[in-house]
Design an enzyme around this catalytic site. Structure first.
Site, PDB file in Angstrom:
ATOM      1  N   HIS A 185      -8.896   6.348   1.206  1.00 51.52           N
ATOM      2  CA  HIS A 185      -8.527   5.404   2.253  1.00 51.52           C
ATOM      3  C   HIS A 185      -7.095   5.654   2.686  1.00 51.52           C
ATOM      4  CE1 HIS A 185      -7.341   3.538  -1.592  1.00 51.52           C
ATOM      5  NE2 HIS A 185      -6.341   3.009  -0.918  1.00 51.52           N
ATOM      6  N   CYS A 222      -0.885  -2.030  -3.987  1.00 55.22           N
ATOM      7  CA  CYS A 222      -0.949  -0.564  -3.974  1.00 55.22           C
ATOM      8  C   CYS A 222      -0.285  -0.064  -2.700  1.00 55.22           C
ATOM      9  CB  CYS A 222      -2.391  -0.080  -4.074  1.00 55.22           C
ATOM     10  SG  CYS A 222      -3.421  -0.446  -2.645  1.00 55.22           S
TER      11      CYS A 222
END
Length: 673
Positions: free
Chosen positions: A65, A197
């Protein structure tokens, strides 16, 4: 709003053998639907994200991603591999591949959907349904949430569970009488956690889900704050206060980390939160039992502190201004000290030297002095834009930076100076916040942070600063500069008293920073008055820690052992102009230490102004004494204030000791009577 995933974005027979080939195959499906504008550019962004940290997860899942400028809207493509693809997961290859594409600054609604998907990936029923799906339409519907992963089953009420609304439990004849209520169960162990993250799309939310499930299994209450791309909502302060332990599962800096100070803490990467949550919970419980390490209180600038939801306007305004000042201070220190050194080496005419880019002689000290002066001048040139930019950042986060910097630069152009920077920052933040409240069509949301907000906010702030606000503020700035230039006699002494009181009232807090910022603002266009102000401010700021060091040396028995140790360090902190060195003493005995510090600071500020001391350096303490005008009188002013504060602290603490000693005698006399 287009669907996040459609049947065209599903490949149930993904034949790729490597993660790069899998990403390309799924990305080509996105490009075919117009959701990726530049295939190679997008794949480069995916590879860059993969290089930061492998995206394979236990359970046969791969989630490559990224956020990319080549993505038009948040999109998800799904592939099911027949042979398995290595995404770096500890348990081996992945057969369920989810390629998540989000535009830079992607809108919050879609990112919330992506976060929900990330949580579902921790559900075995969900992943099992995807492995058994035979049609792309079915897989897409499962991922969108249009179809359940498994048929709902009749719930079985556990014995002793309360009846549902409208139900009545029939009591059979001869049923035993109701038993008394059992004793309340002990309060469960409570954990607060933060997950984040680098992209804030998948791992952030998967770690949260994993920790919450592990907490349920262990009988532990886990409350998670996800700091993801869709923003974050701070945990309730009461939850944090009541928590028994803290878990940080993160790969980027935790925002507002000081909220968790004093709690037993486990600090790991985000994948540890996904793969071994039970171990983390056990570890933080063990730390709590043995009194383990706690989160250190942050002493850096208050970045990302735009104000909590419950704060009043005054509190939020103070936080916004302090954010700007905190980012400005390093430029002040670097630029001011370089300029001061230049004057010390080359004399006070060094500001007339030609540009070193055109004339520089390696063997001449004046050339080096000119170099230092001109580099320092460049650093000083950033003061107002940095101040304005980060005030706007404190208000509106990153979208506020561009109009804030532009407004600060305009303030310099129209000679509005330091005051103009303050106003420009507030205007920029307010304009961005107003734009963000406008209801924008979904098709434009992806370009809002990178095009629309910077364009319109910069234009509006520039208009206001050039044509509306700039000239009046410039006139006010000039009047203030002229007033400082004319300071003499009683007026100068009164100003010195006020600045001394401000510097010592909160020992490095907001009022201290306001006085310091006022002094530093004068250094941008130095004159005799502004240099006196800078000298008075630094001298007064040195007094509290030096005085506490002196007091602990002269009358150590009035202080605890810890305070006596802190007193040794306070000598160095005070000499270095770090007023915060007195905070441990003020925290332990504020009613005696703070008034004493203010009295000494007022004496020092007044004497510094009366003596006519001046200072061209914004920081440095005794280490810049050679750069101070009338240095011996300056040191005398500091010594006088230090003596006053130390004497008052000793007197007040001695009176307390005598009062405490008298009370037992009074009690004995009363008993005897």
């Amino acid at each position: 709003m287009s669907e996040l995933i459609t049947a065209e974005l599903v490949d149930l027979g993904l034949s790729a053998e490597t993660k790069e080939a899998a990403a390309r195959s799924l990305a080509e499906r996105m490009a075919a639907l117009g959701r990726v504008t530049d295939l190679e550019g997008f794949l480069a962004d995916v590879a860059a994200r993969e290089a930061q940290m492998p995206t394979g997860l236990d359970g046969g899942i791969g989630i490559p991603h990224c956020r990319s400028a080549h993505v038009t809207e948040p999109t998800l493509a799904f592939g099911r591999s027949t042979s398995g693809i290595d995404f770096g997961a500890p348990d081996g290859p992945a057969d369920l591949i989810f390629l998540i594409a989000a535009p830079t600054g992607g809108d919050a609604d879609h990112l919330t959907i992506l976060a929900s998907l990330a949580r579902h990936l921790m559900d075995e029923a969900f992943t099992g349904a995807l492995r058994s799906a035979t049609e792309p339409e079915r897989a897409a519907a499962l991922i969108r949430g249009d179809e359940p992963a498994a048929e709902a089953t009749d719930s079985v009420k556990p014995a002793g569970a309360p009846a549902a609304d409208g139900e009545a439990e029939a009591a059979s004849p001869g049923a035993p009488a109701p038993q008394p209520c059992p004793a309340p169960e002990p309060t469960p162990f409570r954990i607060v956690a933060v997950t984040s993250c680098p992209t804030g799309i998948a791992h952030t939310y998967m770690a949260a889900e994993s920790l919450e499930k592990a907490g349920q299994a262990a009988g532990v209450v886990v409350s998670v704050e996800t700091q993801g791309s869709a923003g974050f909502k701070r945990l309730d302060p009461q939850l944090v206060a009541d928590a028994d332990g803290v878990i940080f599962a993160h790969d980027v800096e935790v925002r507002d980390k000081e909220r968790f100070a004093g709690k037993p803490t486990v600090d790991v990467g985000v994948k540890a939160g996904i793969n071994r949550p039970a171990e983390l919970i056990a570890e933080v419980r063990e730390k709590a039992e043995r009194g383990g390490e706690s989160v250190p209180a942050r002493t850096a600038a208050p970045m990302d502190r735009g104000g909590d939801e419950g704060d009043g306007f005054g509190t939020r305004l103070r936080k916004w201004l302090m954010t700007g000042v905190s980012y400005m201070v390093p430029f002040v220190a670097a630029g001011g000290l370089l300029i001061a050194l230049a004057f010390a080496i080359g004399g006070y005419t060094i500001d007339k030297a030609p540009s070193v880019a055109e004339h520089f002689v390696w063997t001449e000290s004046t050339s080096w002095a000119a170099l230092l002066f001109q580099v320092g001048g460049v650093a000083f040139g950033f003061l107002v834009p940095i101040l304005a930019g980060f005030i706007a950042y404190g208000m509106a986060d990153r979208p506020g930076l561009v109009p804030g910097f532009v407004g600060g630069a305009v303030a310099l152009t129209v000679n509005a100076g330091f005051l103009g920077g303050l106003i420009a920052g507030l205007l920029a933040g307010a304009v961005v916040m107003a734009i963000q409240r406008v209801d924008i069509p979904p098709v434009l949301r992806g370009i809002m942070p990178v095009v629309v907000i910077p364009l319109f906010s910069s234009a509006i702030v520039g208009f206001l600063m050039f044509l509306v606000v700039g000239k009046p503020v410039a006139a006010l700035q000039k009047a203030l500069t002229d007033w400082l230039s004319g300071l003499s006699g009683a007026n100068a002494i009164i100003l010195g008293v006020i600045l001394g009181l401000m510097m010592c009232f909160d020992l490095g807090g907001p009022l201290n920073k306001v006085a310091y910022a006022f002094a530093v603002g004068g250094l941008a266009h130095p004159n005799e008055g502004s240099l006196k102000v800078m000298a008075a401010v630094m001298a007064a700021g040195m007094v509290p820690p030096l005085a506490m060091a002196l007091a602990t040396t002269v009358r150590g028995r009035l202080f605890t052992r810890t305070e006596r140790e802190n007193g040794k360090a306070a000598w160095v902190l005070g000499a270095s102009f770090i007023t915060e060195g007195a905070i441990p003493f003020a925290a332990a005995d504020p009613l005696r230490v703070i008034p004493s510090a203010m009295a000494g600071g007022a004496v020092t500020g007044a004497l510094s102004m009366a003596f006519g001391c001046s200072l061209r350096a914004p920081h440095g303490g005794i280490f810049v004494v050679p750069l101070i005008g009338r240095p011996l009188l300056y040191l005398l002013a500091i010594a006088a204030g230090t003596a006053v504060t130390a004497a008052l602290v000793i007197l007040l603490k001695s009176l307390r000791e005598k009062t405490s000693a008298a009370r037992p005698d009074e009690s004995k006399a009363n008993v005897a009577a």
